[in-house]
Design a protein around this motif. Sequence first.
Motif, mmCIF file in Angstrom:
data_model
loop_
_atom_site.group_PDB
_atom_site.id
_atom_site.type_symbol
_atom_site.label_atom_id
_atom_site.label_comp_id
_atom_site.label_asym_id
_atom_site.label_seq_id
_atom_site.Cartn_x
_atom_site.Cartn_y
_atom_site.Cartn_z
ATOM 1 N N ALA A 1 77.130 -7.546 37.385
ATOM 2 C CA ALA A 1 75.801 -6.981 37.617
ATOM 3 C C ALA A 1 75.907 -5.667 38.383
ATOM 4 O O ALA A 1 75.179 -4.708 38.093
ATOM 5 C CB ALA A 1 74.940 -7.986 38.391
ATOM 6 N N ASP A 2 76.803 -5.608 39.360
ATOM 7 C CA ASP A 2 76.982 -4.375 40.121
ATOM 8 C C ASP A 2 77.461 -3.230 39.228
ATOM 9 O O ASP A 2 77.041 -2.083 39.390
ATOM 10 C CB ASP A 2 77.986 -4.588 41.263
ATOM 11 N N TYR A 3 78.330 -3.536 38.279
ATOM 12 C CA TYR A 3 78.860 -2.504 37.394
ATOM 13 C C TYR A 3 77.758 -1.997 36.461
ATOM 14 O O TYR A 3 77.619 -0.783 36.252
ATOM 15 C CB TYR A 3 80.025 -3.055 36.588
ATOM 16 N N ILE A 4 76.964 -2.912 35.908
ATOM 17 C CA ILE A 4 75.846 -2.517 35.041
ATOM 18 C C ILE A 4 74.878 -1.639 35.824
ATOM 19 O O ILE A 4 74.414 -0.592 35.349
ATOM 20 C CB ILE A 4 75.114 -3.756 34.498
ATOM 21 N N ARG A 5 74.556 -2.072 37.025
ATOM 22 C CA ARG A 5 73.623 -1.315 37.865
ATOM 23 C C ARG A 5 74.182 0.083 38.152
ATOM 24 O O ARG A 5 73.461 1.089 38.067
ATOM 25 C CB ARG A 5 73.394 -2.093 39.173
ATOM 26 N N ALA A 6 75.461 0.157 38.486
ATOM 27 C CA ALA A 6 76.080 1.447 38.779
ATOM 28 C C ALA A 6 76.083 2.358 37.550
ATOM 29 O O ALA A 6 75.828 3.566 37.662
ATOM 30 C CB ALA A 6 77.501 1.246 39.297
ATOM 31 N N LEU A 7 76.355 1.809 36.376
ATOM 32 C CA LEU A 7 76.351 2.612 35.155
ATOM 33 C C LEU A 7 74.976 3.201 34.885
ATOM 34 O O LEU A 7 74.850 4.370 34.507
ATOM 35 C CB LEU A 7 76.789 1.767 33.959
ATOM 36 N N ILE A 8 73.937 2.391 35.063
ATOM 37 C CA ILE A 8 72.584 2.898 34.817
ATOM 38 C C ILE A 8 72.255 4.018 35.799
ATOM 39 O O ILE A 8 71.698 5.062 35.421
ATOM 40 C CB ILE A 8 71.567 1.747 34.905
ATOM 41 N N LEU A 9 72.601 3.826 37.076
ATOM 42 C CA LEU A 9 72.309 4.853 38.084
ATOM 43 C C LEU A 9 73.109 6.127 37.814
ATOM 44 O O LEU A 9 72.553 7.235 37.807
ATOM 45 C CB LEU A 9 72.628 4.322 39.477
ATOM 46 N N LEU A 10 74.411 5.990 37.588
ATOM 47 C CA LEU A 10 75.288 7.156 37.527
ATOM 48 C C LEU A 10 75.200 7.917 36.218
ATOM 49 O O LEU A 10 75.719 9.038 36.118
ATOM 50 C CB LEU A 10 76.728 6.725 37.786
ATOM 51 N N THR A 11 74.561 7.339 35.199
ATOM 52 C CA THR A 11 74.361 8.069 33.947
ATOM 53 C C THR A 11 72.931 8.580 33.829
ATOM 54 O O THR A 11 72.518 9.023 32.759
ATOM 55 C CB THR A 11 74.703 7.183 32.731
ATOM 56 N N SER A 12 72.160 8.525 34.905
ATOM 57 C CA SER A 12 70.781 9.015 34.904
ATOM 58 C C SER A 12 70.738 10.504 35.226
ATOM 59 O O SER A 12 71.718 11.100 35.692
ATOM 60 C CB SER A 12 69.939 8.212 35.898
ATOM 61 N N SER A 13 69.587 11.099 34.997
ATOM 62 C CA SER A 13 69.461 12.560 34.994
ATOM 63 C C SER A 13 69.669 13.211 36.355
ATOM 64 O O SER A 13 70.054 14.373 36.430
ATOM 65 C CB SER A 13 68.083 12.951 34.447
ATOM 66 N N GLU A 14 69.387 12.510 37.454
ATOM 67 C CA GLU A 14 69.519 13.101 38.786
ATOM 68 C C GLU A 14 70.654 12.450 39.585
ATOM 69 O O GLU A 14 70.627 12.424 40.816
ATOM 70 C CB GLU A 14 68.196 12.952 39.561
ATOM 71 N N ALA B 1 74.845 5.376 28.800
ATOM 72 C CA ALA B 1 75.035 4.102 29.496
ATOM 73 C C ALA B 1 75.649 3.058 28.572
ATOM 74 O O ALA B 1 76.582 2.337 28.950
ATOM 75 C CB ALA B 1 73.698 3.614 30.054
ATOM 76 N N VAL B 2 75.145 2.964 27.334
ATOM 77 C CA VAL B 2 75.680 1.979 26.389
ATOM 78 C C VAL B 2 77.087 2.380 25.954
ATOM 79 O O VAL B 2 77.976 1.526 25.828
ATOM 80 C CB VAL B 2 74.743 1.835 25.173
ATOM 81 N N TRP B 3 77.326 3.685 25.755
ATOM 82 C CA TRP B 3 78.644 4.142 25.329
ATOM 83 C C TRP B 3 79.690 3.795 26.378
ATOM 84 O O TRP B 3 80.779 3.315 26.055
ATOM 85 C CB TRP B 3 78.611 5.648 25.079
ATOM 86 N N VAL B 4 79.370 4.050 27.646
ATOM 87 C CA VAL B 4 80.342 3.752 28.700
ATOM 88 C C VAL B 4 80.564 2.240 28.813
ATOM 89 O O VAL B 4 81.689 1.779 29.019
ATOM 90 C CB VAL B 4 79.887 4.346 30.043
ATOM 91 N N ALA B 5 79.496 1.445 28.675
ATOM 92 C CA ALA B 5 79.658 -0.012 28.719
ATOM 93 C C ALA B 5 80.580 -0.493 27.606
ATOM 94 O O ALA B 5 81.443 -1.355 27.817
ATOM 95 C CB ALA B 5 78.296 -0.693 28.618
#
Length: 527
Positions: free
Chosen positions: A463-476, A494-498
């Motif tokens: 869950a932490d990794y999914i959360r981090a991917l969503i945050l770190l691939t966002s626009s800001e 986000a999906v590509w990195v996952a």
Amino acid sequence: MLCAWKLVVVATLVLGTPSLVSARLSGSDEAQQFTQLLLLYEYGAIEDPAVAESIVDVVAKVDRTPAETRLFERLQRPASASFLIPTRHPANLRERLGADSPAEFLQRYVVLEFGRAEAARLALVALKLDRNVKSVSPNGAGEFSVSPSDPLFVTASSPMNYQWGLHALGMPYAWDLARGHAYIGHVDSGVQLDHPDLNYRPQFSYSFDGGSPGEITIPATFPRGHGTHTAGIIAASTSNPTAQNGYPNPPTPIGVAGTCWHCTLLVARVVVTGIPALPVAAVVAGMSWAVDSGAQVINVSLGFPPSGGFQPPNCASDPYDAFCLVLSFASSRQVVISAAAGNGMNPEVQFPASDSRTIAVGAVQSYAGDRGYLWTEENPIGDFRGSNWGSPMQYWGVVAPGRDVLSTAFTNDDWFPQARCGDNGFGSNAGIGYGICTGTSMAAPFVSGLAGIMRSANPLLSADYIRALILLTSSEASAPNQWVGYGMPNGYIAVWVALNSANRLTPLFALYGPYTRNYFYTTAPQM
């Protein structure tokens, strides 16, 4: 009788750590491992002349003449050769077409197979320098472009006429990679059970007051339709031909796309008949049930604002608070929680979005000139004023489409008309089970759906990794702040990195009993 279950895991291992990229990688040599080359050889070559038929014949031979060996070496010693166009033109047709005909040039092409990617790359460099070669290129890998058939998923000038939120998040590109089949807990007011664009299964439902998980019995004092709307944003039956007739049958086709096409909603109704407000006990119980039932993601399009008299628990000093315990329970089961930040346009993120074990989700505007800006109501209605903000956004928050979001609606029920929420028929066709609504409640389901696709693509990510991917691939992500947090998620990246995470395991779980014929396979470990 089911007994003596045994668990077998079949997995593939993919090594390598990807870098975050901002462009689609499909079609680039760097993103593909090719072993074949498409070659157009010069028929009129002075040195080692050859036609396609002779190239195919020479490569297939074991014993070659000196001239044939020279041609074989010139072609960089391919393992095999075949015609690009298997259907060969007869001689008389070739004469009629002429040597400069595009169809005749295609007849001259051969496909050279080298077996190893490194050998193919070296051959490509050499053949590009060969004056006998008119054209040579890798036989790269293409991809299907996925687009839902739902009529309301289009690009239009007005946000009321199409699902602008899915486009804003880049979901059409993400769907080219994966469309999702995760289990998503839907802790809300229930759903309209007979809506044609929502697949409801009784075995995946819960109601705190023991009643039906449907919204039909919700009292008028509570916004009936809220759950139906958020459920459609997460997982409406995308490209569902049944929904194309609408409900009831309108004169034109109708239907919306969900963020996660094939995700299963675990519907938890947490309102109580006769009580206009949300009881904390119901929300805690609903979340606990969703975790216990195998949810990989939980959507919480609700919250308790501090200014409304609710005192958020301090989970650090009071870890045995019921709400703190259910968040710990979800965290221990690796469940991603997406929670709405609140609609008061206040510098306070409501609970549970204010807890670091969630992803706090604010809402942005739908109009083209204002996208990326926080949603603000021009004519506030009480506490319904715009997206909340605050320090939690800076550390674990994102924003997603929240204003005038089109989704499924409870048929013939305008449950919050002052805020444009209800079965408003995306304009003039009311009463067909679709409409817009506004709020951070509409933003959180986009993030839940995206997380569902990521869990489907790589079910063993934490869950932490999914959360981090969503945050770190966002626009800001480079400069998060207390207003928009990490910004708007980029669904494709986000999906590509996952999908390409290091040591990715894509498991196939086979459960069976030695004394029974019952068995099933799943890629969802929680099953």
